[in-house]
Scaffold this active site. Sequence first.
Site, mmCIF file in Angstrom:
data_model
loop_
_atom_site.group_PDB
_atom_site.id
_atom_site.type_symbol
_atom_site.label_atom_id
_atom_site.label_comp_id
_atom_site.label_asym_id
_atom_site.label_seq_id
_atom_site.Cartn_x
_atom_site.Cartn_y
_atom_site.Cartn_z
ATOM 1 N NE ARG A 175 -19.161 -4.219 13.341
ATOM 2 C CZ ARG A 175 -20.212 -5.039 13.214
ATOM 3 N NH1 ARG A 175 -20.163 -6.251 13.693
ATOM 4 N NH2 ARG A 175 -21.314 -4.637 12.597
ATOM 5 C CB CYS A 218 -0.836 -0.153 8.292
ATOM 6 S SG CYS A 218 -1.579 -1.420 7.225
ATOM 7 C CB CYS A 220 -0.922 -0.013 1.221
ATOM 8 S SG CYS A 220 -2.047 1.395 1.265
ATOM 9 C CB CYS A 272 -15.283 -7.488 7.120
ATOM 10 S SG CYS A 272 -14.505 -5.894 6.799
ATOM 11 C CB CYS A 319 -18.302 -0.171 9.462
ATOM 12 S SG CYS A 319 -17.204 -1.058 10.591
ATOM 13 C CB CYS A 321 -1.478 3.834 8.164
ATOM 14 S SG CYS A 321 -2.573 4.426 6.836
ATOM 15 C CB CYS A 343 -18.340 -5.158 6.267
ATOM 16 S SG CYS A 343 -17.510 -3.620 6.755
HETATM 17 N N1 SAM Z 1 -6.690 0.377 3.245
HETATM 18 C C1 SAM Z 1 -7.962 0.636 3.771
HETATM 19 C C2 SAM Z 1 -7.991 1.744 4.791
HETATM 20 O O1 SAM Z 1 -6.979 2.037 5.378
HETATM 21 O O2 SAM Z 1 -9.052 2.312 4.999
HETATM 22 C C3 SAM Z 1 -8.621 -0.590 4.371
HETATM 23 C C4 SAM Z 1 -7.786 -1.598 5.129
HETATM 24 S S1 SAM Z 1 -7.069 -0.995 6.651
HETATM 25 C C5 SAM Z 1 -5.935 -2.273 7.051
HETATM 26 C C6 SAM Z 1 -8.411 -1.113 7.808
HETATM 27 C C7 SAM Z 1 -8.175 -0.663 9.202
HETATM 28 O O3 SAM Z 1 -7.403 -1.634 9.904
HETATM 29 C C8 SAM Z 1 -7.419 0.615 9.445
HETATM 30 O O4 SAM Z 1 -8.211 1.759 9.276
HETATM 31 C C9 SAM Z 1 -6.990 0.471 10.894
HETATM 32 O O5 SAM Z 1 -7.975 1.042 11.734
HETATM 33 C C10 SAM Z 1 -6.942 -1.042 11.097
HETATM 34 N N2 SAM Z 1 -5.567 -1.497 11.365
HETATM 35 C C11 SAM Z 1 -4.576 -1.616 10.458
HETATM 36 N N3 SAM Z 1 -3.442 -2.040 11.044
HETATM 37 C C12 SAM Z 1 -3.720 -2.194 12.374
HETATM 38 C C13 SAM Z 1 -2.960 -2.600 13.489
HETATM 39 N N4 SAM Z 1 -1.663 -2.924 13.392
HETATM 40 N N5 SAM Z 1 -3.560 -2.651 14.695
HETATM 41 C C14 SAM Z 1 -4.869 -2.322 14.813
HETATM 42 N N6 SAM Z 1 -5.643 -1.930 13.788
HETATM 43 C C15 SAM Z 1 -5.076 -1.858 12.571
HETATM 44 C C1 DTB Z 2 -11.094 -2.623 11.648
HETATM 45 O O1 DTB Z 2 -11.393 -1.586 12.271
HETATM 46 N N1 DTB Z 2 -10.214 -3.533 12.073
HETATM 47 C C2 DTB Z 2 -10.029 -4.579 11.095
HETATM 48 C C3 DTB Z 2 -11.106 -4.223 10.032
HETATM 49 N N2 DTB Z 2 -11.614 -2.960 10.481
HETATM 50 C C4 DTB Z 2 -10.749 -4.177 8.618
HETATM 51 C C5 DTB Z 2 -8.636 -4.688 10.600
HETATM 52 C C6 DTB Z 2 -7.626 -4.978 11.682
HETATM 53 C C7 DTB Z 2 -6.306 -5.160 11.076
HETATM 54 C C8 DTB Z 2 -5.241 -5.535 12.076
HETATM 55 C C9 DTB Z 2 -3.904 -5.655 11.476
HETATM 56 C C10 DTB Z 2 -3.747 -6.728 10.454
HETATM 57 O O2 DTB Z 2 -4.192 -7.888 10.678
HETATM 58 O O3 DTB Z 2 -3.121 -6.479 9.408
HETATM 59 FE FE1 SF4 Z 3 -2.826 1.180 3.414
HETATM 60 FE FE2 SF4 Z 3 -2.689 -0.020 5.770
HETATM 61 FE FE3 SF4 Z 3 -3.109 2.587 5.649
HETATM 62 FE FE4 SF4 Z 3 -5.070 0.891 4.841
HETATM 63 S S1 SF4 Z 3 -4.268 1.113 6.914
HETATM 64 S S2 SF4 Z 3 -4.372 2.756 3.806
HETATM 65 S S3 SF4 Z 3 -3.784 -0.767 4.009
HETATM 66 S S4 SF4 Z 3 -1.252 1.521 4.958
#
Ligand code: SAM
Ligand code: DTB
Ligand code: SF4
Length: 336
Positions: free
Chosen positions: A278, A78, A71, A115, A206, A75, A146
Site C-alpha cells: 500500500r 505523529c 494520545c 480503515c 496489515c 511517536c 481494517c
Molecule cells: N494509535 C495506533 C498505533 O499507533 O498503532 C493507530 C493509529 S497510528 C496513527 C497508525 C500509523 O500511522 C502509525 O503506526 C504510523 O505508521 C502512521 N503514521 C502516523 N503518523 C504518521 C506520519 N506523520 N507520517 C506517516 N505515517 C504516519
Molecule cells: C498506515 O500505515 N498509514 C495510515 C494507516 N496505516 C492508519 C495512517 C497514516 C497517517 C498519516 C498521518 C495523519 O494523517 O495523521
Molecule cells: Fe498514538 Fe500516534 Fe503513536 Fe498511534 S502513532 S500510538 S496515535 S502517538
Amino acid sequence: MPQSSANLQQQDTIVMPQQASQSPWTVAGIEALFALPFNDLLYQAQQVHRANFDPNAVQLSTLLSIKTGGCAEDCGYCPQAARYHTGVDNTETLSLDAVMAAATAARAQGATRFCMGAAWRSPKQRDLDRVVEMVQAVRGLGMETCATLGMLKPGQAEQLRDAGLDYYNHNIDTAEDYYGEVITTRDYGDRLDTLAQVREAGLHVCCGGIVGMGETRTARATLIAQLANMQPYPESVPINNLVQVPGTPLHGTAALDPLEFVRTIACARITMPKAMVRLSAGRQEMGEAIQTLCFLAGANSIFYGEKLLTTENPEVARDQDLMARLGLHPMAVACA
Ligand code: SAM
Ligand code: DTB
Ligand code: SF4
C-alpha cells in the site's frame, strides 16, 4: 558492470518471481536489491507483481479517524501525540452514525476498503465494544474492514474477528535498532506481541512502516527484512513516507530522495510477492510522476479520500484523473 541479481538471498539464488517468497531474507540481500540499477529493480518488481496480481488494478481504501488526538504515546512522527503541539483538535470517539455516514460516502466514491484508526495506546474494553459495532456495520455495507487501535490485550483480537474485521493494522514502523530513536513509550517487542495475537486470532495482518524519518538505507532494508521474514509475512504492507507535521520531533528531518521511496516499494513487492503493498501516507507531497513509479514498482493500493487521519491526501477527482490517465482500474474487494 551493472550489478547482477545473484547473491541477493542467503541461498545465493537468482531471485525469480516464483522463488521470491523464500525466507529468510538477509539485510544484505535486501540492501543489494536497493542498490540495483533503478531500471533493473523496477523490472524485477514488475515481474513479481505481474506474476501475482492484475498489474492494472489498485485497491481504493478510505481512512477514518474514529478518535483523534490526545494520545499518551510519544511517536516522533505523529501529530496525535498529546505531548506535541501540532494544532490537532482532540475528539471523542465518533458515533456509529458518523462512521456509517463516512463509510457509505467512501463506498459511493468507489472505495472497497475502510480503515478505522484511533489515537489510543491500547483500547479499553468499552472502546472496543464501540469499535465492534462499527466493524459490524461497515462490514454490512460489503466493504473490507481494517482497524488500527494500538496494542491489543488478550481476547480483543478475537472480539474484532468475531465482529467481521478483515485486517488489523499495527506497524513496526522502522528497523528494530532505530525504533528507540523514534518512540520510547513502548518497544518493538510490544508491537510483535500484538501482531502475534492478531495472527493467532486468524485476522489478516496489515503491518508496514514509515520511511523518511532520518533512517539509513540499511535501516530501510532491515525494516523490509523484518516484515518479509515474518512467518507468514503480512497480507498487507503499508509503506508510508513521513508526513512532516510542525510540532512533532521529526518535523524538519531531511526529506528522503523520492526515488528511494520508490525503491522501498519495489523491495517490499519483491520480498512479499502476494502482499497488498500500500502506497500510504505522503502522496500529497509526492507528485504524480513518483506515484506512477510506485505503481510500476508494485504498489497496488492507495488511501482514497482527501484526508488520511489528520493530514491531507490528494482529492478524489485528482486520483480518479491519474488512474484514468494510467489506465488503472479499482480492484474488487480483495478478501471480504
Ligand atoms: N494509535 C495506533 C498505533 O499507533 O498503532 C493507530 C493509529 S497510528 C496513527 C497508525 C500509523 O500511522 C502509525 O503506526 C504510523 O505508521 C502512521 N503514521 C502516523 N503518523 C504518521 C506520519 N506523520 N507520517 C506517516 N505515517 C504516519
Ligand atoms: C498506515 O500505515 N498509514 C495510515 C494507516 N496505516 C492508519 C495512517 C497514516 C497517517 C498519516 C498521518 C495523519 O494523517 O495523521
Ligand atoms: Fe498514538 Fe500516534 Fe503513536 Fe498511534 S502513532 S500510538 S496515535 S502517538
